[in-house]
Design a protein around this motif. Sequence first.
Motif, PDB file in Angstrom:
ATOM      1  N   PRO A 232      29.690  29.356  14.036  1.00  0.00           N
ATOM      2  CA  PRO A 232      28.324  29.008  14.460  1.00  0.00           C
ATOM      3  C   PRO A 232      27.884  27.671  13.858  1.00  0.00           C
ATOM      4  CG  PRO A 232      28.287  30.742  12.809  1.00  0.00           C
ATOM      5  CD  PRO A 232      29.724  30.564  13.202  1.00  0.00           C
ATOM      6  N   VAL A 233      27.156  26.895  14.655  1.00  0.00           N
ATOM      7  CA  VAL A 233      26.661  25.586  14.213  1.00  0.00           C
ATOM      8  C   VAL A 233      25.199  25.731  13.812  1.00  0.00           C
ATOM      9  CG1 VAL A 233      26.260  23.191  14.876  1.00  0.00           C
ATOM     10  CG2 VAL A 233      28.261  24.416  15.760  1.00  0.00           C
ATOM     11  N   THR A 234      24.896  25.396  12.595  1.00  0.00           N
ATOM     12  CA  THR A 234      23.519  25.472  12.108  1.00  0.00           C
ATOM     13  C   THR A 234      22.886  24.079  12.122  1.00  0.00           C
ATOM     14  OG1 THR A 234      24.271  25.191   9.835  1.00  0.00           O
ATOM     15  CG2 THR A 234      24.019  27.450  10.642  1.00  0.00           C
ATOM     16  N   ILE A 235      21.571  24.049  12.385  1.00  0.00           N
ATOM     17  CA  ILE A 235      20.830  22.784  12.412  1.00  0.00           C
ATOM     18  C   ILE A 235      20.297  22.509  11.012  1.00  0.00           C
ATOM     19  CG2 ILE A 235      18.889  21.546  13.414  1.00  0.00           C
ATOM     20  CD1 ILE A 235      19.113  23.238  15.879  1.00  0.00           C
ATOM     21  N   GLU A 236      20.731  21.417  10.425  1.00  0.00           N
ATOM     22  CA  GLU A 236      20.260  21.002   9.105  1.00  0.00           C
ATOM     23  C   GLU A 236      19.356  19.771   9.285  1.00  0.00           C
ATOM     24  OE1 GLU A 236      23.592  20.319   6.649  1.00  0.00           O
ATOM     25  OE2 GLU A 236      24.304  22.400   6.678  1.00  0.00           O
ATOM     26  N   ILE A 237      18.069  19.999   9.149  1.00  0.00           N
ATOM     27  CA  ILE A 237      17.097  18.930   9.352  1.00  0.00           C
ATOM     28  C   ILE A 237      16.546  18.496   7.996  1.00  0.00           C
ATOM     29  CG2 ILE A 237      14.921  18.273  10.430  1.00  0.00           C
ATOM     30  CD1 ILE A 237      15.414  20.372  12.543  1.00  0.00           C
ATOM     31  N   PRO A 238      16.808  17.265   7.569  1.00  0.00           N
ATOM     32  CA  PRO A 238      16.231  16.786   6.296  1.00  0.00           C
ATOM     33  C   PRO A 238      14.698  16.730   6.395  1.00  0.00           C
ATOM     34  CG  PRO A 238      18.020  15.358   7.058  1.00  0.00           C
ATOM     35  CD  PRO A 238      17.694  16.264   8.189  1.00  0.00           C
ATOM     36  N   GLN A 239      14.035  17.121   5.330  1.00  0.00           N
ATOM     37  CA  GLN A 239      12.577  17.110   5.283  1.00  0.00           C
ATOM     38  C   GLN A 239      12.081  15.854   4.569  1.00  0.00           C
ATOM     39  OE1 GLN A 239      10.608  19.453   6.867  1.00  0.00           O
ATOM     40  NE2 GLN A 239      12.617  20.075   7.662  1.00  0.00           N
ATOM     41  N   VAL A 240      11.219  15.112   5.235  1.00  0.00           N
ATOM     42  CA  VAL A 240      10.643  13.901   4.663  1.00  0.00           C
ATOM     43  C   VAL A 240       9.574  14.310   3.648  1.00  0.00           C
ATOM     44  CG1 VAL A 240       9.384  11.776   5.130  1.00  0.00           C
ATOM     45  CG2 VAL A 240      11.087  12.616   6.775  1.00  0.00           C
ATOM     46  N   THR A 241       9.723  13.865   2.424  1.00  0.00           N
ATOM     47  CA  THR A 241       8.752  14.171   1.375  1.00  0.00           C
ATOM     48  C   THR A 241       7.751  13.019   1.233  1.00  0.00           C
ATOM     49  OG1 THR A 241      10.192  13.234  -0.325  1.00  0.00           O
ATOM     50  CG2 THR A 241      10.392  15.587   0.106  1.00  0.00           C
TER      51      THR A 241
ATOM     52  N   TYR B  95       0.812  -1.208   0.000  1.00  0.00           N
ATOM     53  CA  TYR B  95       0.000   0.000   0.000  1.00  0.00           C
ATOM     54  C   TYR B  95       0.854   1.270   0.000  1.00  0.00           C
ATOM     55  CZ  TYR B  95      -4.187  -2.745   0.963  1.00  0.00           C
ATOM     56  OH  TYR B  95      -5.228  -3.632   0.876  1.00  0.00           O
ATOM     57  N   GLY B  96       2.129   1.149   0.255  1.00  0.00           N
ATOM     58  CA  GLY B  96       3.017   2.302   0.290  1.00  0.00           C
ATOM     59  C   GLY B  96       4.441   1.837   0.489  1.00  0.00           C
ATOM     60  N   ALA B  97       5.339   2.803   0.693  1.00  0.00           N
ATOM     61  CA  ALA B  97       6.746   2.460   0.861  1.00  0.00           C
ATOM     62  C   ALA B  97       7.448   3.567   1.641  1.00  0.00           C
ATOM     63  CB  ALA B  97       7.429   2.245  -0.489  1.00  0.00           C
ATOM     64  N   VAL B  98       8.523   3.165   2.322  1.00  0.00           N
ATOM     65  CA  VAL B  98       9.398   4.096   3.032  1.00  0.00           C
ATOM     66  C   VAL B  98      10.778   3.993   2.395  1.00  0.00           C
ATOM     67  CG1 VAL B  98      10.468   4.698   5.232  1.00  0.00           C
ATOM     68  CG2 VAL B  98       8.101   3.863   5.182  1.00  0.00           C
ATOM     69  N   VAL B  99      11.235   5.099   1.826  1.00  0.00           N
ATOM     70  CA  VAL B  99      12.556   5.157   1.195  1.00  0.00           C
ATOM     71  C   VAL B  99      13.447   5.991   2.101  1.00  0.00           C
ATOM     72  CG1 VAL B  99      13.859   5.791  -0.864  1.00  0.00           C
ATOM     73  CG2 VAL B  99      11.483   5.005  -1.083  1.00  0.00           C
ATOM     74  N   LEU B 100      14.361   5.334   2.791  1.00  0.00           N
ATOM     75  CA  LEU B 100      15.222   6.032   3.732  1.00  0.00           C
ATOM     76  C   LEU B 100      16.239   6.888   2.991  1.00  0.00           C
ATOM     77  CD1 LEU B 100      15.818   3.181   6.340  1.00  0.00           C
ATOM     78  CD2 LEU B 100      14.139   5.024   6.388  1.00  0.00           C
ATOM     79  N   GLY B 101      16.634   7.981   3.608  1.00  0.00           N
ATOM     80  CA  GLY B 101      17.547   8.919   2.969  1.00  0.00           C
ATOM     81  C   GLY B 101      18.962   8.386   2.868  1.00  0.00           C
TER      82      GLY B 101
ATOM     83  N   GLY C  92      23.006  13.211   0.005  1.00  0.00           N
ATOM     84  CA  GLY C  92      22.134  14.305   0.420  1.00  0.00           C
ATOM     85  C   GLY C  92      20.672  14.096   0.099  1.00  0.00           C
ATOM     86  N   ARG C  93      20.265  12.859  -0.221  1.00  0.00           N
ATOM     87  CA  ARG C  93      18.876  12.588  -0.549  1.00  0.00           C
ATOM     88  C   ARG C  93      18.070  12.422   0.734  1.00  0.00           C
ATOM     89  NH1 ARG C  93      17.902   7.049  -3.349  1.00  0.00           N
ATOM     90  NH2 ARG C  93      18.031   6.404  -1.167  1.00  0.00           N
ATOM     91  N   PRO C  94      17.000  13.200   0.906  1.00  0.00           N
ATOM     92  CA  PRO C  94      16.209  13.104   2.145  1.00  0.00           C
ATOM     93  C   PRO C  94      15.329  11.870   2.119  1.00  0.00           C
ATOM     94  CG  PRO C  94      15.220  14.693   0.658  1.00  0.00           C
ATOM     95  CD  PRO C  94      16.495  14.241  -0.002  1.00  0.00           C
ATOM     96  N   PRO C  95      14.801  11.483   3.269  1.00  0.00           N
ATOM     97  CA  PRO C  95      13.868  10.350   3.300  1.00  0.00           C
ATOM     98  C   PRO C  95      12.588  10.677   2.530  1.00  0.00           C
ATOM     99  CG  PRO C  95      14.711  10.849   5.500  1.00  0.00           C
ATOM    100  CD  PRO C  95      15.119  11.976   4.613  1.00  0.00           C
ATOM    101  N   GLU C  96      11.927   9.637   2.054  1.00  0.00           N
ATOM    102  CA  GLU C  96      10.709   9.815   1.266  1.00  0.00           C
ATOM    103  C   GLU C  96       9.720   8.710   1.626  1.00  0.00           C
ATOM    104  OE1 GLU C  96       9.380  10.346  -3.449  1.00  0.00           O
ATOM    105  OE2 GLU C  96      11.315   9.439  -2.912  1.00  0.00           O
ATOM    106  N   VAL C  97       8.457   9.085   1.701  1.00  0.00           N
ATOM    107  CA  VAL C  97       7.367   8.130   1.938  1.00  0.00           C
ATOM    108  C   VAL C  97       6.492   8.111   0.697  1.00  0.00           C
ATOM    109  CG1 VAL C  97       5.304   7.625   3.285  1.00  0.00           C
ATOM    110  CG2 VAL C  97       7.388   8.361   4.440  1.00  0.00           C
ATOM    111  N   LEU C  98       6.299   6.922   0.135  1.00  0.00           N
ATOM    112  CA  LEU C  98       5.456   6.745  -1.044  1.00  0.00           C
ATOM    113  C   LEU C  98       4.103   6.228  -0.609  1.00  0.00           C
ATOM    114  CD1 LEU C  98       8.054   4.968  -3.388  1.00  0.00           C
ATOM    115  CD2 LEU C  98       7.682   7.415  -3.060  1.00  0.00           C
ATOM    116  N   THR C  99       3.053   6.793  -1.155  1.00  0.00           N
ATOM    117  CA  THR C  99       1.709   6.378  -0.811  1.00  0.00           C
ATOM    118  C   THR C  99       0.879   6.228  -2.073  1.00  0.00           C
ATOM    119  OG1 THR C  99      -0.233   6.880   0.549  1.00  0.00           O
ATOM    120  CG2 THR C  99       0.876   8.728  -0.516  1.00  0.00           C
ATOM    121  N   SER C 100      -0.369   5.802  -1.902  1.00  0.00           N
ATOM    122  CA  SER C 100      -1.277   5.626  -3.027  1.00  0.00           C
ATOM    123  C   SER C 100      -2.691   5.931  -2.544  1.00  0.00           C
ATOM    124  CB  SER C 100      -1.188   4.203  -3.589  1.00  0.00           C
ATOM    125  OG  SER C 100      -2.206   3.984  -4.534  1.00  0.00           O
ATOM    126  N   SER C 101      -3.163   7.114  -2.844  1.00  0.00           N
ATOM    127  CA  SER C 101      -4.516   7.483  -2.424  1.00  0.00           C
ATOM    128  C   SER C 101      -5.569   6.698  -3.185  1.00  0.00           C
ATOM    129  CB  SER C 101      -4.727   8.985  -2.629  1.00  0.00           C
ATOM    130  OG  SER C 101      -4.527   9.342  -3.989  1.00  0.00           O
TER     131      SER C 101
END
Length: 405
Positions: free
Chosen positions: A193-202, A96-102, A107-116
């Motif tokens: 300075p240390v910046t926070i880089e948070i990958p966005q899950v698409t 019914y869907g999939a989880v593609v880890l980053g 530099g590829r972010p995580p991705e969740v595949l779905t099917s409406s």
Amino acid sequence: MSHDSPDGASAPHTPAGRIVGAALALSLVLTLVVLAFTWPAMTSDAKDLPVAITGPADGVAAVAAQLDTARPGAVDLVEVTDRAEAVDAIETRETYGAVVLGDPASGRPPEVLTSSAASGVTNQLMRQIAQQLQAAVTEQATAATSARITAAQSEAAEATQRAMQDAVAAALAAAAQGEQPPAPEGPAAAPEPVTIEIPQVTVTDVVPLSDDDPNGSGFTASLFPILLGGMIGGIGISVAVRGAMRRVTAALLYATLGGAVLTAVLQGWFGSLQGDWWWTWAAMSLAIGAIAAPITGIVALVGRAGTAAGPVLMMLVGNPISGVTMPQEFLPWSWGTIGQWFPPGASGTLLRDLSYFPQADPSAAWTALAAWTAAGILLSLVGHARAPRPAVAPAPPVRVAEPVS
């Protein structure tokens, strides 16, 4: 006071015991109807829902542990090699869907595949998984950044301490030699300075619903006319047409014409269905025949009492376990699998595959509908063979007039 019957005789009142029995029997029927329509919704829950996953082994293990903690037993993770295989598993309705880890290296972010188009319930579940994954990614990124900040602060403190120790040692050495102590060096350079880089899950909808039916409500509603139309046709033909074989002919003709009408309205007009017109017509006709033919067949076998077979088999048994409004995995025990072999479940799966999943294998649904249609025709043949033949009266003797002499 009693009422007179048409022939003038006084008709007795219905006995009180029969009134009570009829009320109890109808109450029992009402209870069964309520249970049939509310039981699946009240007892349904996600169980072993197949979801593909791809990524590093440690990441897969972490996601599996997170999902098992959040909803134990709800998701059955199926490991695949890459994103392309995950997409193929969704398009063939294996998952019914999939989880593609980053991939941090690329530099590829995580991705969740779905099917409406597969199910609104599973689409919502996959989006919840995306939110949980995003929370975990944010927590990891924040922890890593905090560790970097702590390390930078420790390094700066150590550098400052070493500078102070060196300055004291230089001052003591200069005083011992009677020289002027060297001027203190400027303050140490401030750490970067240390910046926070948070990958966005698409979230990617691999098989979305059509623009004409963005919520899928039209598709779900379009399946009820098939059920109702098949029952009305089977009962109406059983009442209006005499003769088992004539009923078979009428049921097949009705299924063909009814399938064309429903296809024209639901696909050509409303756009609730999206498949090839001719294949949709064939599926519609077979679905109607799979409901109407068994009714006429049972009537041919047992008489008019068989007209109750439609509401009982199709409405009270087949419809609640059809998996149309929710995935079959949500139903308890094996009812979801059993429901796919009843006409409501098979027709829903077949039309969904034809509309949105052309790469899926719909052979099981075609087989189920064809089997019900064939079973109805076979019952009609058996009923026709067992029906008593009317006695043929002997022909009256033929008198031959004698010639007049």
